[in-house]
Design an enzyme around this catalytic site. Structure first.
Site, PDB file in Angstrom:
ATOM      1  N   CYS A 133       0.827  -1.203   0.000  1.00 37.41           N
ATOM      2  CA  CYS A 133       0.000   0.000   0.000  1.00 37.41           C
ATOM      3  C   CYS A 133       0.866   1.259   0.000  1.00 37.41           C
ATOM      4  O   CYS A 133       1.488   1.584   1.016  1.00 37.41           O
ATOM      5  CB  CYS A 133      -0.913  -0.020   1.233  1.00 37.41           C
ATOM      6  N   CYS A 136      -0.282   4.042   2.430  1.00 40.43           N
ATOM      7  CA  CYS A 136       0.006   3.768   3.848  1.00 40.43           C
ATOM      8  C   CYS A 136       1.493   3.971   4.156  1.00 40.43           C
ATOM      9  O   CYS A 136       1.832   4.456   5.223  1.00 40.43           O
ATOM     10  CB  CYS A 136      -0.346   2.324   4.215  1.00 40.43           C
ATOM     11  N   ASP A 137       2.367   3.570   3.253  1.00 44.00           N
ATOM     12  CA  ASP A 137       3.781   3.434   3.617  1.00 44.00           C
ATOM     13  C   ASP A 137       4.760   4.328   2.868  1.00 44.00           C
ATOM     14  O   ASP A 137       5.959   4.280   3.145  1.00 44.00           O
ATOM     15  CB  ASP A 137       4.204   1.962   3.450  1.00 44.00           C
TER      16      ASP A 137
END
Ligand code: NAP
Length: 306
Positions: A133, A136-137
């Site tokens: 993701c 997200c990261d």
């Protein structure tokens, strides 16, 4: 204590929430089991530019709006993981992380999970540089070089997003051609921070505590070379989240849930909608349309049988 509903929808992504909106509007008592929060994978998408009527909207905005709309229509939403669904007394019993639910009809709208590469290091470094993701990261790889693996829509869309943070993004793909839409290919090609490493496979992901490099094999020459990266973002496809369904529910190759033209599965009263279904297009617009049809068809099924 077992709670009883007309309809339980498993999954709170665009398919599940749309199903709950239509079914609740049709007067059903509806419960949606959401694995985490509303929106599913859609929530983890940055800008969405192909949802009709919304030229530019974020996944989070669309998720919030659908969540609100489902509640407004009277659906009940609970953060819960479905563990087992079984037919009983003409309806279904669903065992979940928040207890047992009974219903007359059910809709599987549980989406997909991301696949990983089978190479050494891929599992070991999940959460330590291997990610599924970008939204997200990406913040963890600011100003570092990263790899985005795959040649589908996800790989090219997310590679483009990653360039907002990373100093460089290597798109590593096993073929010379992409299955991603042309618009996404064109955008990635025009991005100076993206370098394509094609006809290439990752032999290993290496590092000490966190990812430091990938060993990439040129499939044409056989040459293996290391590329230094601080993260590896995997976009090598997905598989259906359907382990909680009975084994005899008809599936196509790959485990996708087969449905008839009313989105009913081989088990009467159990419908499927969205990405979990055996379908030719996995988009937010097809998920919401599936949800609407499954919600309405579940309502008609209940009218006839209950
Ligand atoms: P996908 O379309 O299945 O693409 C997976 C990619 O990973 C393919 O390029 C495939 O290579 C590669 N791959 C698979 N197994 C591999 C392996 N063992 N080693 C190396 N490479 C491997 O998956 P996706 O991109 O996640 O998309 C999933 C669905 O969501 C699709 O229907 C897609 O259209 C949809 N989606 C749409 C959007 C959008 O419309 N903006 C965005 C994201 C996703 P090959 O090409 O060689 O098979």
């Amino acid at each position: 204590m077992t709670k009883t509903y007309d309809l339980v929808v498993i999954g709170g992504g665009p398919a599940g929430l749309s199903a709950s909106i239509y079914a609740a509007r049709a007067g059903l008592k509806v419960l949606v089991l959401e694995q985490t929060i509303s929106g599913g994978q859609m929530r983890l998408t940055g800008t969405i530019d192909n949802y009709p009527g919304f030229p530019e909207v974020t996944g989070a905005e669309l998720s919030e709006a659908l969540h609100r709309q489902a509640l407004q229509q009277g659906a009940e939403l609970v953060a819960s993981v479905a563990r087992k669904l079984r037919p009983e007394d003409g309806g279904f019993v669903i065992e979940s992380s928040t207890g047992t639910y009974r219903c007359g009809a059910a809709i599987a709208a549980s989406g997909t999970f991301h696949r990983n590469l089978p190479c050494p290091g891929a599992e070991e470094f999940v959460g330590k540089g291997v990610s599924f993701c970008a939204l997200c990261d990406a913040g963890f790889v600011r100003d570092e070089a990263v790899a985005a693996v795959g040649g589908g829509n996800s790989a090219l869309e997310e590679a483009d997003f990653l360039t907002k943070y990373a100093s460089k993004v290597y798109v590593i793909h096993r073929r010379d051609e992409f299955r991603a839409e042309k618009a996404l290919q064109d955008r990635a090609r025009a991005n100076p921070k993206i370098e394509f490493v094609l006809s290439a496979e990752i032999d290993a992901i290496e590092g000490s505590d966190i990812v430091e490099r990938v060993l990439v094999r040129d499939k044409k020459t056989g040459e293996v070379k290391p590329i230094s990266v601080g993260g590896v973002f995997m976009f090598v496809g997905s598989s259906p989240n359907a382990d909680y369904l009975p084994h005899d529910v008809l599936r196509s190759q790959g485990g996708w849930i087969a449905t008839d033209d009313k989105l009913q599965t081989s088990l009467p009263g159990l419908f499927a909608a969205g990405d979990v279904r055996d379908t030719d297009l996995r988009q937010i617009v097809t998920a919401t349309a599936d949800g609407a049809r499954a919600g309405m068809n579940a309502s008609k099924y209940l009218e006839k049988t209950h």
